[in-house]
Each structure stands twice: as structure tokens, then as C-alpha cells.
Design a protein around this motif. Structure first.
Motif, PDB file in Angstrom:
ATOM      1  N   ILE A 161     -26.382  57.326 -25.270  1.00  0.00           N
ATOM      2  CA  ILE A 161     -24.358  57.675 -25.251  1.00  0.00           C
ATOM      3  C   ILE A 161     -23.340  56.226 -25.441  1.00  0.00           C
ATOM      4  O   ILE A 161     -22.647  57.206 -25.988  1.00  0.00           O
ATOM      5  CB  ILE A 161     -23.952  58.809 -23.823  1.00  0.00           C
ATOM      6  N   PHE A 162     -23.848  55.516 -24.734  1.00  0.00           N
ATOM      7  CA  PHE A 162     -22.797  54.593 -25.008  1.00  0.00           C
ATOM      8  C   PHE A 162     -23.605  53.245 -26.349  1.00  0.00           C
ATOM      9  O   PHE A 162     -22.676  52.968 -26.720  1.00  0.00           O
ATOM     10  CB  PHE A 162     -23.503  53.307 -23.704  1.00  0.00           C
ATOM     11  N   LYS A 163     -24.654  53.274 -26.715  1.00  0.00           N
ATOM     12  CA  LYS A 163     -24.799  53.419 -27.647  1.00  0.00           C
ATOM     13  C   LYS A 163     -24.843  53.593 -29.344  1.00  0.00           C
ATOM     14  O   LYS A 163     -24.620  52.562 -30.366  1.00  0.00           O
ATOM     15  CB  LYS A 163     -26.792  52.357 -27.785  1.00  0.00           C
ATOM     16  N   GLU A 164     -25.496  54.668 -28.952  1.00  0.00           N
ATOM     17  CA  GLU A 164     -25.115  55.476 -30.439  1.00  0.00           C
ATOM     18  C   GLU A 164     -24.353  56.780 -30.694  1.00  0.00           C
ATOM     19  O   GLU A 164     -23.892  57.375 -31.431  1.00  0.00           O
ATOM     20  CB  GLU A 164     -26.697  56.480 -30.227  1.00  0.00           C
ATOM     21  N   ASN A 165     -23.620  56.525 -29.481  1.00  0.00           N
ATOM     22  CA  ASN A 165     -22.385  57.345 -29.371  1.00  0.00           C
ATOM     23  C   ASN A 165     -22.270  59.230 -29.798  1.00  0.00           C
ATOM     24  O   ASN A 165     -21.573  60.045 -29.896  1.00  0.00           O
ATOM     25  CB  ASN A 165     -21.123  57.111 -30.491  1.00  0.00           C
ATOM     26  N   LEU A 166     -24.290  59.080 -28.765  1.00  0.00           N
ATOM     27  CA  LEU A 166     -24.060  60.439 -29.098  1.00  0.00           C
ATOM     28  C   LEU A 166     -23.169  61.324 -28.025  1.00  0.00           C
ATOM     29  O   LEU A 166     -22.835  60.725 -26.556  1.00  0.00           O
ATOM     30  CB  LEU A 166     -25.512  60.634 -28.558  1.00  0.00           C
ATOM     31  N   ASP A 167     -23.584  62.569 -27.247  1.00  0.00           N
ATOM     32  CA  ASP A 167     -23.171  63.196 -26.313  1.00  0.00           C
ATOM     33  C   ASP A 167     -24.025  63.592 -25.498  1.00  0.00           C
ATOM     34  O   ASP A 167     -24.961  63.387 -25.900  1.00  0.00           O
ATOM     35  CB  ASP A 167     -22.220  64.897 -26.467  1.00  0.00           C
ATOM     36  N   PHE A 168     -23.643  63.966 -24.156  1.00  0.00           N
ATOM     37  CA  PHE A 168     -25.146  64.280 -22.587  1.00  0.00           C
ATOM     38  C   PHE A 168     -26.119  65.494 -23.693  1.00  0.00           C
ATOM     39  O   PHE A 168     -27.176  64.568 -23.988  1.00  0.00           O
ATOM     40  CB  PHE A 168     -23.864  64.292 -21.838  1.00  0.00           C
ATOM     41  N   ASP A 169     -25.501  66.319 -24.169  1.00  0.00           N
ATOM     42  CA  ASP A 169     -26.427  67.691 -24.376  1.00  0.00           C
ATOM     43  C   ASP A 169     -27.377  67.046 -25.546  1.00  0.00           C
ATOM     44  O   ASP A 169     -28.677  67.121 -25.836  1.00  0.00           O
ATOM     45  CB  ASP A 169     -25.725  68.607 -24.782  1.00  0.00           C
ATOM     46  N   SER A 224     -18.418  63.428 -18.405  1.00  0.00           N
ATOM     47  CA  SER A 224     -17.419  64.041 -19.311  1.00  0.00           C
ATOM     48  C   SER A 224     -17.322  62.945 -20.601  1.00  0.00           C
ATOM     49  O   SER A 224     -17.348  62.009 -20.518  1.00  0.00           O
ATOM     50  CB  SER A 224     -16.772  64.489 -19.046  1.00  0.00           C
ATOM     51  N   THR A 225     -16.715  63.613 -21.570  1.00  0.00           N
ATOM     52  CA  THR A 225     -16.119  62.718 -22.639  1.00  0.00           C
ATOM     53  C   THR A 225     -14.977  62.163 -22.358  1.00  0.00           C
ATOM     54  O   THR A 225     -15.312  60.394 -22.639  1.00  0.00           O
ATOM     55  CB  THR A 225     -15.841  63.451 -24.118  1.00  0.00           C
ATOM     56  N   PHE A 226     -14.305  62.591 -21.314  1.00  0.00           N
ATOM     57  CA  PHE A 226     -13.607  61.998 -20.715  1.00  0.00           C
ATOM     58  C   PHE A 226     -13.683  60.403 -20.156  1.00  0.00           C
ATOM     59  O   PHE A 226     -12.946  59.200 -19.869  1.00  0.00           O
ATOM     60  CB  PHE A 226     -12.862  62.685 -20.007  1.00  0.00           C
ATOM     61  N   ASP A 227     -14.879  60.934 -19.016  1.00  0.00           N
ATOM     62  CA  ASP A 227     -15.470  59.474 -18.041  1.00  0.00           C
ATOM     63  C   ASP A 227     -15.439  59.244 -19.594  1.00  0.00           C
ATOM     64  O   ASP A 227     -15.881  57.646 -18.798  1.00  0.00           O
ATOM     65  CB  ASP A 227     -16.744  60.156 -17.287  1.00  0.00           C
ATOM     66  N   ILE A 228     -16.379  58.746 -19.911  1.00  0.00           N
ATOM     67  CA  ILE A 228     -17.044  58.123 -21.093  1.00  0.00           C
ATOM     68  C   ILE A 228     -16.386  57.118 -21.780  1.00  0.00           C
ATOM     69  O   ILE A 228     -16.224  56.247 -21.895  1.00  0.00           O
ATOM     70  CB  ILE A 228     -18.277  59.100 -22.252  1.00  0.00           C
ATOM     71  N   ASN A 229     -15.040  57.867 -22.531  1.00  0.00           N
ATOM     72  CA  ASN A 229     -13.855  56.763 -22.644  1.00  0.00           C
ATOM     73  C   ASN A 229     -13.506  56.723 -21.849  1.00  0.00           C
ATOM     74  O   ASN A 229     -12.972  54.842 -22.632  1.00  0.00           O
ATOM     75  CB  ASN A 229     -12.908  58.109 -23.441  1.00  0.00           C
ATOM     76  N   TYR A 230     -13.022  56.690 -20.205  1.00  0.00           N
ATOM     77  CA  TYR A 230     -12.673  55.617 -19.910  1.00  0.00           C
ATOM     78  C   TYR A 230     -13.266  54.359 -19.629  1.00  0.00           C
ATOM     79  O   TYR A 230     -12.680  53.489 -19.664  1.00  0.00           O
ATOM     80  CB  TYR A 230     -13.030  55.982 -18.383  1.00  0.00           C
ATOM     81  N   ALA A 231     -14.800  54.463 -19.241  1.00  0.00           N
ATOM     82  CA  ALA A 231     -15.300  53.165 -19.245  1.00  0.00           C
ATOM     83  C   ALA A 231     -15.196  52.368 -20.906  1.00  0.00           C
ATOM     84  O   ALA A 231     -15.636  51.276 -20.478  1.00  0.00           O
ATOM     85  CB  ALA A 231     -17.110  53.958 -19.095  1.00  0.00           C
ATOM     86  N   LYS A 232     -15.217  53.188 -21.966  1.00  0.00           N
ATOM     87  CA  LYS A 232     -15.534  52.403 -23.326  1.00  0.00           C
ATOM     88  C   LYS A 232     -13.710  51.468 -22.817  1.00  0.00           C
ATOM     89  O   LYS A 232     -14.087  51.248 -23.076  1.00  0.00           O
ATOM     90  CB  LYS A 232     -15.760  53.459 -23.982  1.00  0.00           C
ATOM     91  N   GLU A 233     -13.015  52.019 -22.314  1.00  0.00           N
ATOM     92  CA  GLU A 233     -11.344  51.400 -22.973  1.00  0.00           C
ATOM     93  C   GLU A 233     -11.946  50.254 -21.512  1.00  0.00           C
ATOM     94  O   GLU A 233     -10.848  49.093 -21.996  1.00  0.00           O
ATOM     95  CB  GLU A 233     -10.501  52.269 -22.031  1.00  0.00           C
ATOM     96  N   LEU A 256     -26.029  56.784  -6.962  1.00  0.00           N
ATOM     97  CA  LEU A 256     -24.370  57.297  -7.799  1.00  0.00           C
ATOM     98  C   LEU A 256     -24.463  56.895  -9.314  1.00  0.00           C
ATOM     99  O   LEU A 256     -24.901  55.830  -8.723  1.00  0.00           O
ATOM    100  CB  LEU A 256     -23.626  57.209  -7.215  1.00  0.00           C
ATOM    101  N   PRO A 257     -23.763  57.379  -9.502  1.00  0.00           N
ATOM    102  CA  PRO A 257     -23.036  56.957 -10.913  1.00  0.00           C
ATOM    103  C   PRO A 257     -22.435  55.374 -10.590  1.00  0.00           C
ATOM    104  O   PRO A 257     -21.375  55.727  -9.907  1.00  0.00           O
ATOM    105  CB  PRO A 257     -23.102  57.803 -11.965  1.00  0.00           C
ATOM    106  N   ARG A 258     -22.018  54.363 -11.899  1.00  0.00           N
ATOM    107  CA  ARG A 258     -21.571  53.182 -11.080  1.00  0.00           C
ATOM    108  C   ARG A 258     -21.010  53.022 -12.254  1.00  0.00           C
ATOM    109  O   ARG A 258     -22.390  52.740 -13.571  1.00  0.00           O
ATOM    110  CB  ARG A 258     -22.528  52.283 -10.219  1.00  0.00           C
ATOM    111  N   PHE A 259     -19.619  53.069 -12.605  1.00  0.00           N
ATOM    112  CA  PHE A 259     -18.984  51.807 -13.818  1.00  0.00           C
ATOM    113  C   PHE A 259     -20.015  50.170 -13.734  1.00  0.00           C
ATOM    114  O   PHE A 259     -20.300  49.495 -12.690  1.00  0.00           O
ATOM    115  CB  PHE A 259     -17.566  51.278 -13.685  1.00  0.00           C
ATOM    116  N   VAL A 260     -20.383  49.701 -14.803  1.00  0.00           N
ATOM    117  CA  VAL A 260     -21.035  47.867 -14.569  1.00  0.00           C
ATOM    118  C   VAL A 260     -20.225  47.415 -15.606  1.00  0.00           C
ATOM    119  O   VAL A 260     -20.070  48.133 -16.730  1.00  0.00           O
ATOM    120  CB  VAL A 260     -22.512  48.203 -14.558  1.00  0.00           C
ATOM    121  N   LYS A 261     -19.640  46.571 -15.662  1.00  0.00           N
ATOM    122  CA  LYS A 261     -19.240  45.185 -16.030  1.00  0.00           C
ATOM    123  C   LYS A 261     -20.802  44.524 -17.340  1.00  0.00           C
ATOM    124  O   LYS A 261     -21.369  44.373 -16.407  1.00  0.00           O
ATOM    125  CB  LYS A 261     -18.059  44.472 -15.370  1.00  0.00           C
TER     126      LYS A 261
END
Length: 413
Positions: A161-169, A224-233, A256-261
Motif C-alpha cells: 500500500i505504501f511503497k507501490e500505492n496499491l489499494d487494500f484489496d 481506507s484511502t482517507f487513512d492512508i492519505n492522512y498517514a502520507k501527509e 492495533l495499527p500504529r502510525f510510525v515515523k
């Protein structure tokens, strides 16, 4: 075990094949596969037919076999096999994390009563020898925490998701195609798999035998895409993190999922790899990384346990014997909660709110909440809600401001 190890294998799937591969490539272990019990006798396999049987008693009642290796995917059947083997005086090696987590106290009692070892390094984080390290290397250290990425399947998905910009599915389908996720991915994506591993880690870190139902697990199924975009921003990645930590005389734990720096060591752990952070009073911080999925990495961990049996190794559970700690949900955690604006969430549960946002479809809150209130909230299981631990989170007991080991030594880079 002074005599040559004679193995009886239950299961010959991914892990069993991996064990066979590594066993035949090593020269230092004198072990021989005598018989393999499988469920499907008509399936084509890489070994001659005389190795295989459908009758478990051909292994359990075979006096030549002195080690049972359990590698099946049915936890209830696995427990009966392991229990019978231990009662008959056979050593056991298992990779079944759910079976072990569900029956930990009874399995411990069986080992003591019949004076036979049960080893299960492969049940937690595959190629990383974390259990043996916690049991031996950290025997007399004052452990403060163990946390990390315990599930290779979800880490593979999140990497895509984060390296290749794929969606979850799409990322999930690629994980399934690569053999890192099951056709039914529930145990992985809903964080049950890392929870079972965490239960095992808890026993060897703090001497706590806990029922899996006591541990809260929240997966990445609502990402969701919303969460992924928030993380990337924000410059973050998202990782599914299992944690157990000592706060005063309490142990806190969860998945739980976690945002990591970017500076967090877990940020660099990609694909099917696992990463584990160990925090202690004497050695401060140590980091372990290795493959957490795949036949050969897991087979290698099974082989390591078989090797340990050659010098009569067994777990001593010293931390359990001196344990005076208890599990608690009475602590604060800082989380990001994304929700649909069509349905509200109860803001009064938050003790502090740092950030809020809403648009026509979605909103989010970043704030602190009691862990007990979070897991029991009316909205936690809603499909329109996602919860991710904040990158700035610092665990603290409710109504406490005590100093933790992490605060004493600073943030782990």
C-alpha cells in the motif's frame, strides 16, 4: 536427548515441507523422519508414500518415535495430539500459536507433570528466535516492554500500500498469490494471529499466562484511502503493532495499527518481515528482525527446536514462577479515530482531544482515551470506523504520571 532423534510429523503443508527442506540441507543435526500423519491421503507429495499415514496412532504409539512435530491448522485436533504425546513421554515441537495460546496453562502443567519438553519457537515470528532470547538471555534482566510487527501477512499488505500505492484489496490479493495470506485472511487482517503470538510472548516476557480473550486486537480490515492519505501527509507509515509493557505493577497489552515515523525502526520493516523491539533496564533497547512468513523461515525455527532437544533443552518458565504482575486495561492511549459523519461517536470518552476534522463524508479525532473505554465503546466494531494508535502515543496508567523505562532512556530511534 542422548539418542538419535526420531521424528513423527503431523502435517506436511507449508511448514512441514519447509522443515523437510532445511533438515536435508543441514549437517549438524542427527534427526530422521519416521512417519508423517496427514489428513488427505490422495494428495501428491514430494516424499515416497511409505512415509505417510492417516492414522495418528501410528505415530503416538510408535516407541521408535521420540519427538512429535505438530504442524497442522486445526487447533483443537492439535491440542489433543500434543496432550497425548506429552502424556506418553514424547517431546513435542509445535508451530501452532492458537493452540498454544488457547491452552497455555494446561500445556505448562503437562510439561511439569510428565517431565517432557514442549518447544514452540516457530509459533511466534517464524525465523526470529525471540522466545529463546526472552527465556534465557533476558532471564534476569528487568524487562520493560516487547513490541513489534508480529504478522508477516499484514506487513506485506501494508508495504504494498505504501511503497507501490496499491489499494487494500489489490495488496491483499497479491499477499494471497505470494502465499503470505490465506484464502480467508481473517486471522491476519483482523489481528487474531499476532494476538495469539503476543499471548505466548507475554508468558516469556512477564510470566503471565493470559487467555486470548483478555487481549484486545484491532486489525487493518477497515483501513481506507482517507487513512492512508492522512498517514502520507504526515510522513508516517502504518504498521500493525503488538505490544506488552510494564507500567508500575501492571502489564498492558494489545494489538492495533500504529502510525510510525521514519526514524522508528519498525518503519524500515517491509514485506513479510517481522521486527521486534525489546526494552529493558540493563540492556536498554535491542531490535530483532527476520522473515515472519514462508515455509523455510518457519521450518528453520522448527528445526532449531529439534536441535535444542539434542541437548535436553526445555523452557523453565522462571518468570512465571516468580510473577506477581497482572494484566490491566486501565491506561491511557492516544489514537486517531476516523468515522463516517453520518454517524456520530461519543466524544465524552476522550480525556483529551488534540486534533479534529470533518468533511461531507468523513471525520477524524486524535486524542487520548482510556484503553478500557476504547475496547468497550459502542462504535469500536463499526465498519465505518477505523482506529490507529498515534505516532506520539505514550502509554500511561489512568490518573498516573509515573515515569516509564521508555521515558528514562528516551525515544527509540
Amino acid at each position: 536427548m542422548s539418542t538419535k532423534i526420531k521424528l513423527g510429523l503431523f502435517g506436511f503443508g507449508c511448514v512441514g515441507q519447509g522443515l523437510y527442506n532445511v533438515l536435508n540441507q543441514t549437517e549438524g543435526i542427527k534427526a530422521e523422519i519416521i512417519k508423517i500423519c496427514v489428513k488427505n491421503g490422495s494428495k501428491s507429495r514430494s516424499l515416497p508414500d511409505h512415509y505417510f499415514t492417516l492414522d495418528k496412532n501410528e505415530l503416538l504409539n510408535n516407541s521408535e518415535i521420540n519427538v512429535i512435530v505438530e504442524m497442522i491448522d486445526d487447533p483443537a485436533a492439535a491440542f489433543e495430539i500434543v496432550k497425548s504425546a506429552l502424556k506418553s513421554g514424547k517431546a513435542v515441537v509445535s508451530a501452532n500459536k492458537k493452540m498454544i495460546a488457547d491452552n497455555f496453562a494446561e500445556l505448562h502443567s503437562l510439561q511439569q507433570e510428565f517431565n517432557v519438553p514442549l518447544l514452540y519457537e516457530a509459533s511466534a515470528c517464524a525465523s526470529i528466535p525471540i522466545i529463546r532470547n526472552l527465556e534465557e538471555y533476558y532471564d534476569n534482566d528487568l524487562l520493560g516492554a516487547v513490541e513489534g510487527i508480529f504478522n508477516g501477512s499484514t506487513n506485506y499488505i501494508l508495504t504494498k500500500i505504501f511503497k507501490e500505492n496499491l489499494d487494500f484489496d489489490t495488496a491483499l490479493r497479491q499477499a494471497q498469490d505470494a502465499g503470505f495470506a490465506e484464502t480467508d485472511p481473517t486471522l491476519d487482517v483482523q489481528a487474531f494471529d499476532p494476538k495469539y503470538k503476543l499471548c505466548i510472548i507475554l508468558a516469556h516476557t512477564f510470566g503471565l499466562f493470559v487467555n486470548p480473550e483478555e487481549i484486545f486486537n484491532y486489525g487493518i480490515q477497515n483501513l481506507s484511502t482517507f487513512d492512508i492519505n492522512y498517514a502520507k501527509e504526515k510522513g508516517y507509515k502504518i504498521k500493525l503493532v503488538a505490544f506488552c509493557r510494564r507500567l508500575e505493577d501492571k502489564i498492558i497489552a494489545g494489538v492495533l495499527p500504529r502510525f510510525v515515523k521514519p526514524e522508528n525502526k519498525l518503519s524500515a520493516i517491509e514485506n513479510e518481515y517481522n521486527g521486534i523491539l525489546v526494552e529493558s533496564a540493563f540492556t536498554e533497547y535491542q531490535f530483532f528482525a527476520g522473515k515472519g512468513a514462508g515455509s523455510n523461515p518457519t521450518g528453520s525455527a522448527v528445526l532449531s527446536d529439534i536441535s535444542a532437544l539434542t541437548y535436553n533443552y526445555k523452557y523453565e518458565y522462571k518468570k512465571y514462577n516468580r510473577n506477581k504482575l497482572e494484566i490491566s486495561n486501565d491506561f491511557q492511549i492516544e489514537v486517531y479515530v476516523r468515522y463516517s459523519t453520518r454517524k456520530s461517536i461519543d466524544l465524552s470518552l476522550f480525556s483529551n482531544i488534540k486534533e479534529t476534522y470533518t468533511n461531507a463524508d468523513s471525520g477524524y479525532i486524535v486524542g487520548s482515551i482510556s484503553f478500557g473505554e476504547l475496547r468497550n465503546s459502542s462504535w469500536i466494531n463499526r465498519s465505518d470506523v477505523n482506529v490507529i494508535v498515534s505516532a506520539e502515543n505514550k502509554f500511561v496508567l489512568n490518573n498516573k504520571t509515573g515515569t516509564t523505562v521508555a521515558e528514562l532512556h528516551g525515544e527509540l530511534a
